[in-house]
Design a protein around this motif. Structure first.
Motif, PDB file in Angstrom:
ATOM      1  N   ASP A 151      42.333  43.121  11.122  1.00 15.92           N
ATOM      2  CA  ASP A 151      41.077  43.864  11.073  1.00 15.92           C
ATOM      3  C   ASP A 151      41.297  45.352  10.796  1.00 15.92           C
ATOM      4  N   TRP A 154      41.509  45.135   7.063  1.00 14.83           N
ATOM      5  CA  TRP A 154      40.421  44.444   6.391  1.00 14.83           C
ATOM      6  C   TRP A 154      39.106  45.234   6.429  1.00 14.83           C
ATOM      7  N   GLU A 176      34.424  37.859   2.450  1.00 12.84           N
ATOM      8  CA  GLU A 176      34.254  37.935   3.908  1.00 12.84           C
ATOM      9  C   GLU A 176      34.245  36.541   4.526  1.00 12.84           C
ATOM     10  N   TYR A 179      37.826  35.233   4.546  1.00 19.63           N
ATOM     11  CA  TYR A 179      38.591  35.934   5.590  1.00 19.63           C
ATOM     12  C   TYR A 179      38.283  35.336   6.963  1.00 19.63           C
ATOM     13  N   LEU A 183      41.050  33.498   9.429  1.00 15.00           N
ATOM     14  CA  LEU A 183      41.537  34.377  10.488  1.00 15.00           C
ATOM     15  C   LEU A 183      42.208  33.614  11.637  1.00 15.00           C
TER      16      LEU A 183
END
Length: 213
Positions: A151, A154, A176, A179, A183
């Motif tokens: 993060d 990102w 997004e 991601y 994650l």
């Protein structure tokens, strides 16, 4: 920005005399760019290397890097032996030899060297740590988890994409989503990495790997 205050050979001589109580036989500037000024110090019975970080950021990495070298050396990985670490410089034992970049090797020999290097790197990765990201001030990553570490990179990147409109909004939204989906992919412990393995950081001697710097 890199500092312009490069240490002089006289200053290096003074450091040697203060900490080793002997005069240097010779001092050679090995700096070739990068994040440190590097000098080779030849004493009567040993040869050392002194590194001066060019920024405060890299000064903060001296102690964690020395700790890592010590731990990896315990695993019989040929890294420089830290002799003295301060807030502004690090002195290590010099590893003689030629770099992989300098060496002209037959293809088969080079293949064996690279295979041996791969085994050493794998061994380096067996040293586990706490947290994620580069260690700062202590051998602990700045982020507490894999997700927190990602993060940090990102979120600013996405903000920049939106602000500069480099990509269509639909594409950014899809990025997004990808991601977020990926994650949770990893939740285990982090491992320490060298993070800069290059041919000029691998030292060869007698057709084998003598060190990794």
């Amino acid at each position: 920005m890199l500092s312009t205050r490069k240490p002089t050979k006289k200053q290096v001589e003074q450091i040697v005399e203060k900490h080793f109580e002997e005069e240097s036989v010779s001092i050679r500037d090995l700096t070739s760019g990068g994040d440190h000024w590097v000098f080779k110090i030849s004493l009567k019975k040993k040869t050392l290397v002194i590194r001066f970080p060019r920024t405060k950021e890299y000064q903060s990495k001296l102690s964690p890097a020395a700790w890592l070298c010590t731990q990896w050396r315990k695993k019989r990985i040929p890294l420089p032996e830290p002799i003295l670490v301060t807030k502004s410089f690090c002195i290590e034992r010099f590893i003689p030899g030629k770099t992989l970049k300098e060496s002209i090797l037959p293809a088969r020999k080079k293949e064996k060297i690279l295979f041996a290097l791969g085994k050493l790197i794998r061994k380096m990765h067996t040293l586990k740590g706490k947290g994620w990201g580069e260690p700062r001030y202590s051998p602990k990553g700045k982020s507490h988890s894999w997700a927190a570490y990602l993060d940090r990179w990102w979120k600013p990147s996405i903000r920049t994409l939106r602000k500069k409109a480099f990509l269509p909004k639909k594409t950014i939204k899809r990025l997004e989503e990808i991601y977020a989906e990926n994650l949770p992919f990893y939740s285990g412990k982090g491992a320490f990495l060298h993070n800069d393995i290059k041919p000029h950081h691998v030292i060869l001697r007698e057709n084998g790997i003598a060190g990794i710097i």
